[in-house]
Design a protein around this motif. Sequence first.
Motif, PDB file in Angstrom:
ATOM      1  N   THR A 130       0.820  -1.216   0.000  1.00  0.00           N
ATOM      2  CA  THR A 130       0.000   0.000   0.000  1.00  0.00           C
ATOM      3  C   THR A 130       0.853   1.264   0.000  1.00  0.00           C
ATOM      4  O   THR A 130       0.308   2.374  -0.009  1.00  0.00           O
ATOM      5  N   GLN A 131       2.182   1.083   0.031  1.00  0.00           N
ATOM      6  CA  GLN A 131       3.100   2.221  -0.005  1.00  0.00           C
ATOM      7  C   GLN A 131       4.178   1.982  -1.047  1.00  0.00           C
ATOM      8  O   GLN A 131       4.449   0.840  -1.435  1.00  0.00           O
ATOM      9  N   SER A 132       4.788   3.069  -1.508  1.00  0.00           N
ATOM     10  CA  SER A 132       5.908   2.952  -2.434  1.00  0.00           C
ATOM     11  C   SER A 132       7.033   2.157  -1.782  1.00  0.00           C
ATOM     12  O   SER A 132       7.199   2.189  -0.555  1.00  0.00           O
ATOM     13  N   GLN A 133       7.797   1.450  -2.609  1.00  0.00           N
ATOM     14  CA  GLN A 133       8.880   0.609  -2.106  1.00  0.00           C
ATOM     15  C   GLN A 133      10.194   0.960  -2.779  1.00  0.00           C
ATOM     16  O   GLN A 133      10.253   1.159  -3.996  1.00  0.00           O
ATOM     17  N   GLN A 134      11.242   1.075  -1.952  1.00  0.00           N
ATOM     18  CA  GLN A 134      12.597   1.200  -2.471  1.00  0.00           C
ATOM     19  C   GLN A 134      13.279  -0.152  -2.360  1.00  0.00           C
ATOM     20  O   GLN A 134      13.125  -0.855  -1.358  1.00  0.00           O
ATOM     21  N   PHE A 135      14.041  -0.506  -3.370  1.00  0.00           N
ATOM     22  CA  PHE A 135      14.623  -1.839  -3.408  1.00  0.00           C
ATOM     23  C   PHE A 135      15.770  -1.858  -4.408  1.00  0.00           C
ATOM     24  O   PHE A 135      15.997  -0.893  -5.156  1.00  0.00           O
ATOM     25  N   SER A 136      16.477  -2.975  -4.437  1.00  0.00           N
ATOM     26  CA  SER A 136      17.534  -3.220  -5.424  1.00  0.00           C
ATOM     27  C   SER A 136      17.169  -4.438  -6.254  1.00  0.00           C
ATOM     28  O   SER A 136      16.558  -5.382  -5.745  1.00  0.00           O
ATOM     29  N   ILE A 137      17.549  -4.385  -7.515  1.00  0.00           N
ATOM     30  CA  ILE A 137      17.418  -5.544  -8.402  1.00  0.00           C
ATOM     31  C   ILE A 137      18.818  -6.016  -8.729  1.00  0.00           C
ATOM     32  O   ILE A 137      19.650  -5.249  -9.232  1.00  0.00           O
ATOM     33  N   ARG A 138      19.083  -7.262  -8.424  1.00  0.00           N
ATOM     34  CA  ARG A 138      20.361  -7.874  -8.794  1.00  0.00           C
ATOM     35  C   ARG A 138      20.099  -8.966  -9.827  1.00  0.00           C
ATOM     36  O   ARG A 138      19.278  -9.858  -9.608  1.00  0.00           O
ATOM     37  N   THR A 139      20.775  -8.890 -10.962  1.00  0.00           N
ATOM     38  CA  THR A 139      20.682  -9.924 -11.994  1.00  0.00           C
ATOM     39  C   THR A 139      22.051 -10.550 -12.170  1.00  0.00           C
ATOM     40  O   THR A 139      23.015  -9.859 -12.530  1.00  0.00           O
ATOM     41  N   GLU A 140      22.142 -11.836 -11.903  1.00  0.00           N
ATOM     42  CA  GLU A 140      23.394 -12.577 -12.064  1.00  0.00           C
ATOM     43  C   GLU A 140      23.265 -13.526 -13.246  1.00  0.00           C
ATOM     44  O   GLU A 140      22.251 -14.205 -13.401  1.00  0.00           O
ATOM     45  N   ILE A 141      24.279 -13.573 -14.066  1.00  0.00           N
ATOM     46  CA  ILE A 141      24.343 -14.511 -15.194  1.00  0.00           C
ATOM     47  C   ILE A 141      25.201 -15.693 -14.774  1.00  0.00           C
ATOM     48  O   ILE A 141      26.381 -15.527 -14.426  1.00  0.00           O
ATOM     49  N   VAL A 142      24.599 -16.878 -14.801  1.00  0.00           N
ATOM     50  CA  VAL A 142      25.278 -18.099 -14.345  1.00  0.00           C
ATOM     51  C   VAL A 142      25.534 -18.993 -15.541  1.00  0.00           C
ATOM     52  O   VAL A 142      24.633 -19.266 -16.345  1.00  0.00           O
ATOM     53  N   SER A 143      26.760 -19.462 -15.693  1.00  0.00           N
ATOM     54  CA  SER A 143      27.177 -20.262 -16.840  1.00  0.00           C
ATOM     55  C   SER A 143      26.620 -21.679 -16.761  1.00  0.00           C
ATOM     56  O   SER A 143      26.123 -22.107 -15.709  1.00  0.00           O
ATOM     57  N   PRO A 144      26.719 -22.445 -17.868  1.00  0.00           N
ATOM     58  CA  PRO A 144      26.284 -23.852 -17.817  1.00  0.00           C
ATOM     59  C   PRO A 144      27.014 -24.666 -16.755  1.00  0.00           C
ATOM     60  O   PRO A 144      26.491 -25.673 -16.286  1.00  0.00           O
ATOM     61  N   THR A 200      20.978  -2.566  -9.517  1.00  0.00           N
ATOM     62  CA  THR A 200      20.516  -1.180  -9.560  1.00  0.00           C
ATOM     63  C   THR A 200      19.522  -0.946  -8.435  1.00  0.00           C
ATOM     64  O   THR A 200      18.816  -1.856  -8.006  1.00  0.00           O
ATOM     65  N   LYS A 201      19.494   0.318  -7.917  1.00  0.00           N
ATOM     66  CA  LYS A 201      18.530   0.708  -6.898  1.00  0.00           C
ATOM     67  C   LYS A 201      17.335   1.347  -7.585  1.00  0.00           C
ATOM     68  O   LYS A 201      17.484   2.192  -8.473  1.00  0.00           O
ATOM     69  N   GLU A 202      16.141   0.955  -7.156  1.00  0.00           N
ATOM     70  CA  GLU A 202      14.925   1.404  -7.828  1.00  0.00           C
ATOM     71  C   GLU A 202      13.862   1.774  -6.810  1.00  0.00           C
ATOM     72  O   GLU A 202      13.992   1.514  -5.611  1.00  0.00           O
TER      73      GLU A 202
END
Length: 866
Positions: A211-225, A235-237
């Motif tokens: 019910t309120q705005s949220q501050q957060f981080s998105i982490r995307t990791e690329i994992v090999s075979p 990034t912070k969003e």
Amino acid sequence: MFKKILIVFLCLLQASIFSELKADPVRQQINLNRDWHFTLGDPAGAQQPSFSDQTWEQVNLPHSFSLPYFMWKSVYNGYGWYRRTIEMPEEWKGKQVAIEFEGVFIQSEVYLNGKRVGEHTGGYTGFCYDLTPFLKPGKNILAVRVNNLWKPDVAPRAGDHQFSGGIYRDVYLHVTDPLHVSWCGTFISTPEVSRASASFRAETEIRNDYTQSQQFSIRTEIVSPEGKTVSQAETKEMLKAGSTRIFTQYPAAITNPSLWHPDTPNLYKAVTTILKGTNIVDRQETTFGIRWFEWRADKGFFINGEHYYLLGANVHQDHAGWGDAVTNAGFRRDIQMMKDCGFNTIRGSHYPHDPSFARACDEIGILFFPENAFWGMGGGSGDRDGWGTPSSSCYPPNPADQDHFDRSVLAQLKELIRINRNSPSITAWSMSNEPFFTDASTNERMKQLLNKATDSTHLWDPTRLVAIGGSQRKGVDKLGKNQIAFYNGDGAGFLEPGVPSMVSEYGSVTTHRPGTFDPGWADLKDGFNRPEWRGGQVIWCGFDHGTVGGTGLAIMGLVDYFRIPKRSWYWYREAYAKGNRNPAEPAWPVPGTPAKIVLSADKTTLAAPDGTDDAHILITLSDADGNPVSNEVPVKLTILSGPGEFPTGTTIQFMPPSEEEASDITIRDGKAAIEFRSYYAGTTVIEASAEGLPSSELTIRTLGQPTWESAGCPKVADRPYKRYIAPVKEEPANELLLAVNRPSFVSSTAELSSRTLSNDDDDQTAWFADPSDANAWWKLDLEASYDLSAIEVIFPTTDIHRYIIEVSADNQSWSTVSDQRTSEKKEKKQCVEGDLGKNIRFVRISFTSGRAGLSEVKIGGKPADL
């Protein structure tokens, strides 16, 4: 020194905390396939929690209205209801709970505790609803109203397969934090890729249900075979309450990527983590691959910079007994069978397939062309019910239906792309199949819709090209930009079109198993010409399948309905897979004295009792020395103990097709097969028996929970098989439309003429043979078997025309239905009516004098049952 030790300690502590956080189940996926109640019909008030469903049938998913179904031409059309309980535990308080349906045919209405959650129309794509506003602690009643009624303004309007209703794919609950990645909300692409390096673009759709705005981080990791993190971005969003937004990140490029290829299906993972401070609130893995495709009008198809000729098969989603309610394991077997016989490509004919289908293509290593459910079937027109008959105008002729139909096609296409866009095996999105099978009045609207679809696809997925499936008529192969033309039929005898292209259907066989050791299309025996501009060739089709069109359309597969290969499958294995350590032509079973029943399965351990795994059980008759015999005797499978089931319940009887009492559940050439599944863990003992033969047993173990014993050893209901007899409908008038836009062949063609003008539904155009052709002929392939009742021939001029009209089932033996070789009558039109032949696929007109030409050939009849 102490400072360095402290830093190392803090780093190790942080790594340990992060490892524990990663292991925390912040997102749950719960399989809901077990323990449903079901009834056919439309009882009033079934959505209400107080409604009593105790007399309903207990079923599990995937499930079909038609269960058990064995390739019969008719199925029930109407309503059905499903109900089950969802228990909400205390730990779900404050969580977001959504329900995902992977596929319901064709229209569904979902209720929770009597309140309407949502409605979805479109039988081949998944959808997801937020249940949180409707849930309460403890017991909740989920009810789903389903119908499989034909709708003139919903795609598809017709097709040569079956249209059973039901919740025929998996259902899942997703329990997440209110701040979470949306359903199918991650899209990973590689904007720049080569053998030396690959860059990444990660698009993540995040939903904030706080019910309120949220501050957060998105982490995307690329994992090999190999399981190593090779790149990441963080990034912070910020996201406002009750809103959804797509966030784009660019993890650093990597060098020497492990490329995805059918021979080396290397798969990467993108691990998306949402953090509020140091707390992980959501975490999701997305599998993808690194590769690049190129289509050239003059050189064909390339993968990772190398020319690659596509050899493939068309595949429907329909298995013996279970119908379209197929397990993920069943789809995987299908894909493996196509790869084992040397194919590198599958066309998903002619609708979006189960999400597990694309995943299996990714993992096994086979290129995949998904297709939208916009397609037509020749032989009918107007608003004929395409499920009551095998044909109807592809595009609705009624203007009142057209705008909604457009929205239906585009909505299903968007869902298809969203669900499957990360699969590296997907080579292009196909918009349609044979959309030219449409009323002449709708030609322009049909083309406009295809243009809308292609333009929209380039927006929804700019990383792939778009194909027009079945584009060989009415100029649809030249629509739009950056497209691939798929050509069906015509013996693959297409000239260089000037656009990227491939043959997407050719050379079907029409036979019950066992068939013969040949490809079905004679040109392949002589080394089929592969012009350098052609991208590849895809056979019709991989597997037998049920269809409203009858047996003649059903038995065109390389593999039979029970998933036992026909002999043509072995021909392809020898030609394309070079035997793969198997003999070129196996020793086929011969007549003998049955002495044993050999019972085997592709696996004897199932991974889970939830409708995602199954086993393929094979029955083989052999003589006393263990040699397979081709005799056909009744064999029965019985579950002696344990939790498993066949589509017919705890027993299934296989009958020789030659016996009068034989059902559609057959044993042929000494073999029979069926798929077995279990919805409880435990050990199942299966017995095979036949009169005069010793019985044999097979044990299959199912892992997981709950166990059969802990559930009280519930009994599986018997489901005896009966052919569904559809209510008698008024037969449509003989429209003489079977020939329209079918593949035609000629002895020669005069300059500025074309063979297609003789069956384009326009008698103001005409095909003419070359004037020097003294033995001119014209031939039509109906592409399936029909019982013919009328052939009408319209000539370009009123004159004395001398000719014969012949029909054939196999393109080899011909029967004359009209002999006009000595005619003295001036005519422009002739119509031959009556019983013109059963199981006819080919029609030939041979000219014996005068200039050969045809303005139009019209044919009437009905689908044959072989």
